[in-house]
Enzyme design. Structure first.
Site, PDB file in Angstrom:
ATOM      1  N   TRP A 197       0.955  -1.196   0.124  1.00  0.00           N
ATOM      2  CA  TRP A 197      -0.049   0.143   0.055  1.00  0.00           C
ATOM      3  C   TRP A 197       0.805   1.231  -0.027  1.00  0.00           C
ATOM      4  CZ3 TRP A 197      -2.425   1.636   5.134  1.00  0.00           C
ATOM      5  CH2 TRP A 197      -3.391   2.855   5.017  1.00  0.00           C
ATOM      6  N   ASP A 246      -4.540  -7.315   6.988  1.00  0.00           N
ATOM      7  CA  ASP A 246      -4.902  -6.149   6.523  1.00  0.00           C
ATOM      8  C   ASP A 246      -6.173  -6.365   5.662  1.00  0.00           C
ATOM      9  OD1 ASP A 246      -5.386  -3.382   5.841  1.00  0.00           O
ATOM     10  OD2 ASP A 246      -3.449  -2.987   5.044  1.00  0.00           O
ATOM     11  N   LYS A 262     -14.160   1.631   2.457  1.00  0.00           N
ATOM     12  CA  LYS A 262     -14.416   1.401   1.233  1.00  0.00           C
ATOM     13  C   LYS A 262     -15.926   0.680   1.143  1.00  0.00           C
ATOM     14  CE  LYS A 262     -10.365   2.293   0.369  1.00  0.00           C
ATOM     15  NZ  LYS A 262      -9.417   3.282  -0.355  1.00  0.00           N
TER      16      LYS A 262
HETATM   17  N1  PMP Z   1      -4.717  -1.064   4.005  1.00  0.00           N
HETATM   18  C1  PMP Z   1      -4.803  -1.035   2.505  1.00  0.00           C
HETATM   19  C2  PMP Z   1      -3.976  -2.169   1.930  1.00  0.00           C
HETATM   20  C3  PMP Z   1      -5.396  -0.090   2.120  1.00  0.00           C
HETATM   21  O1  PMP Z   1      -5.475  -0.131   0.683  1.00  0.00           O
HETATM   22  C4  PMP Z   1      -6.329   0.833   2.692  1.00  0.00           C
HETATM   23  C5  PMP Z   1      -7.155   1.755   1.986  1.00  0.00           C
HETATM   24  N2  PMP Z   1      -6.401   2.734   1.331  1.00  0.00           N
HETATM   25  C6  PMP Z   1      -6.157   0.565   4.119  1.00  0.00           C
HETATM   26  C7  PMP Z   1      -5.431  -0.256   4.836  1.00  0.00           C
HETATM   27  C8  PMP Z   1      -6.862   1.539   5.143  1.00  0.00           C
HETATM   28  O2  PMP Z   1      -7.349   2.727   4.894  1.00  0.00           O
HETATM   29  P1  PMP Z   1      -8.352   3.558   5.999  1.00  0.00           P
HETATM   30  O3  PMP Z   1      -7.415   4.017   6.876  1.00  0.00           O
HETATM   31  O4  PMP Z   1      -8.897   4.533   5.172  1.00  0.00           O
HETATM   32  O5  PMP Z   1      -9.374   2.570   6.386  1.00  0.00           O
END
Ligand code: PMP
Length: 413
Positions: free
Chosen positions: A133, A220, A256
């Protein structure tokens, strides 16, 4: 002389800088393929109708107030979130050896989870897939893990750039070489940025290495339901690890799948081998949260638990995730079809074999520069595109632009 004059400059968070450049571009055909957020076919953000309904009900509920939540968050929410991830009939749920801590979305769950593993368990080394990420120069996993106290952050091979697929042998080799008690960050589904997930057979082999080498999985989960439209299918990997008797942590995001990006709602799930260790784990987690932000916000937790605890609303939410994931799948197909129709050099089958919000196109930094400068199509340098930015109005324009840059600039300069 200011005390701050010694402060070094830092690069902007590149994905947000890209999004700003897109917003400020007056070009009528501009396309945003950067930001990881759902867009409708009209290129607009979407508030899920079921979320609006939940918010309405919450605003009318006079029993609710704005008192502080406890450090571990709203229990009705964390229980529902944990069950959503592991399944109602999960042995870990049934035997009460799984529980959740409400977090500031997925990132917050990663942060408090890694702080716990570093400080309370004493793990020293952590492995992240290469790539993982990323936001161009600021790699989120690396940043979060380092800020949580891990100084030894390493990578394992994941992406085979030449064949545009998973480098499975490389991955297994690197995991097999990891020192005992290393933490391994694994994406539950819809790997970001590649969109490539291990198969069922490959998960089995990954689990074998993790077990044999005594490694610790930290999952994750940012895209459950958003990847395929099916919550069970998208959580296969974690449920499989439960069935094998592993202990693990999992950072869950509701950004999401509920479209609750700015509400920062997430859950850190713990799965332990036995329930009696959990009292101390909870006590330590309460201190970690207290020392970071004291207690989590309530609004997102109320929305998610309102929906997940009502069978009618739950069904409506399932319809929403089917719609979002369905549109993404359609757009993948439309882009691939168009590129093939144009006879764009190269093989584009990976566009449809990859899953989730992102596709790792294989476009080079040079291609990207031309797409941004000449076609007003915004995407990060690594060639990752958010499929949500495509729609029936712009997919031809995007395919034509990809075709042009790939044909004109075959090699990376
Ligand atoms: N891990 C990954 C791999 C992601 O793509 C994302 C979202 N972009 C997240 C964690 C967590 O994002 P958020 O903190 O917005 O929930």
């Amino acid at each position: 002389m200011s005390c701050f004059s010694c402060v070094e400059s830092a690069p902007p968070v590149a994905i947000f800088a890209l999004s700003k450049a897109y917003r400020e571009d007056p070009h009528p055909k501009k396309v945003d393929l950067g930001i990881g957020a759902y867009r409708t076919n009209e290129a607009k953000p979407w508030v899920l109708p079921v979320v609006r309904k939940a918010e309405e009900a919450i605003s009318k509920d006079e029993t609710l107030n704005h008192e502080y939540l406890g450090q571990l968050g709203m229990e009705s929410f964390t229980q529902l979130a944990t069950r959503m991830l592991l399944g109602e009939d999960s042995p870990a749920v049934q035997e009460q050896r799984a529980f959740g801590v409400q977090s500031l979305s997925g990132t917050g769950a990663l942060r408090i989870g890694s702080e716990f593993l570093r400080k309370c368990v004493g793990f020293k080394t952590v492995y992240v897939s290469k790539p993982s990420w990323l936001c161009l120069r600021s790699a989120n996993h690396h940043l979060v893990l380092k800020n949580a106290g891990f100084t030894d952050v390493r990578t394992f091979r994941y992406w085979d750039g030449k064949n545009r697929c998973l480098d499975f042998d490389g991955m297994l080799e690197d995991l097999a070489q990891a020192p005992k008690d290393s933490v391994i960050i694994l994406h539950v589904c819809a790997h970001n940025p590649t969109g490539v997930d291990p198969t069922i057979e490959q998960w089995e082999k990954i689990a074998n290495v993790i077990e044999k080498k005594h490694l610790f999985p930290f999952f994750d989960c940012a895209y459950q339901g958003f990847a395929s439209g099916d919550l069970v299918k998208d959580s296969y990997s974690v449920r499989y690890f439960v069935s094998r008797g592993f202990e693990f942590l999992c950072a869950q995001s509701f950004a999401k799948n509920f479209g609750l990006y700015c509400q920062r709602i997430g859950n850190l799930t713990f799965v332990a081998k036995n329930a009696d260790v959990l009292t101390n784990v909870k006590a330590q987690m309460a201190l970690i949260v207290r020392g970071n932000y004291s207690n989590p916000p309530a609004h997102g937790a109320r929305i998610v638990s309102h929906v997940l605890s009502d069978s009618q609303l739950n069904q409506e939410w399932h319809d929403c995730i089917k719609l979002m994931s369905g549109r993404i799948i359609q757009m993948r197909k439309a882009l691939r079809d168009k590129l093939e129709e144009l006879k764009t050099p190269g093989d584009w089958s990976h566009i449809t074999s990859q899953i989730g919000m992102f596709s790792y196109t294989g476009l080079t930094p040079n291609h990207v520069r031309h797409l941004v400068d000449d076609y007003h199509i915004y995407l990060p340098n690594d060639g990752r595109i958010s499929i949500c930015g495509l729609n029936t109005n712009n997919v031809e324009y995007v395919a034509q632009a990809f075709n042009d840059v790939v044909s004109k600039y075959p090699d990376n300069e």
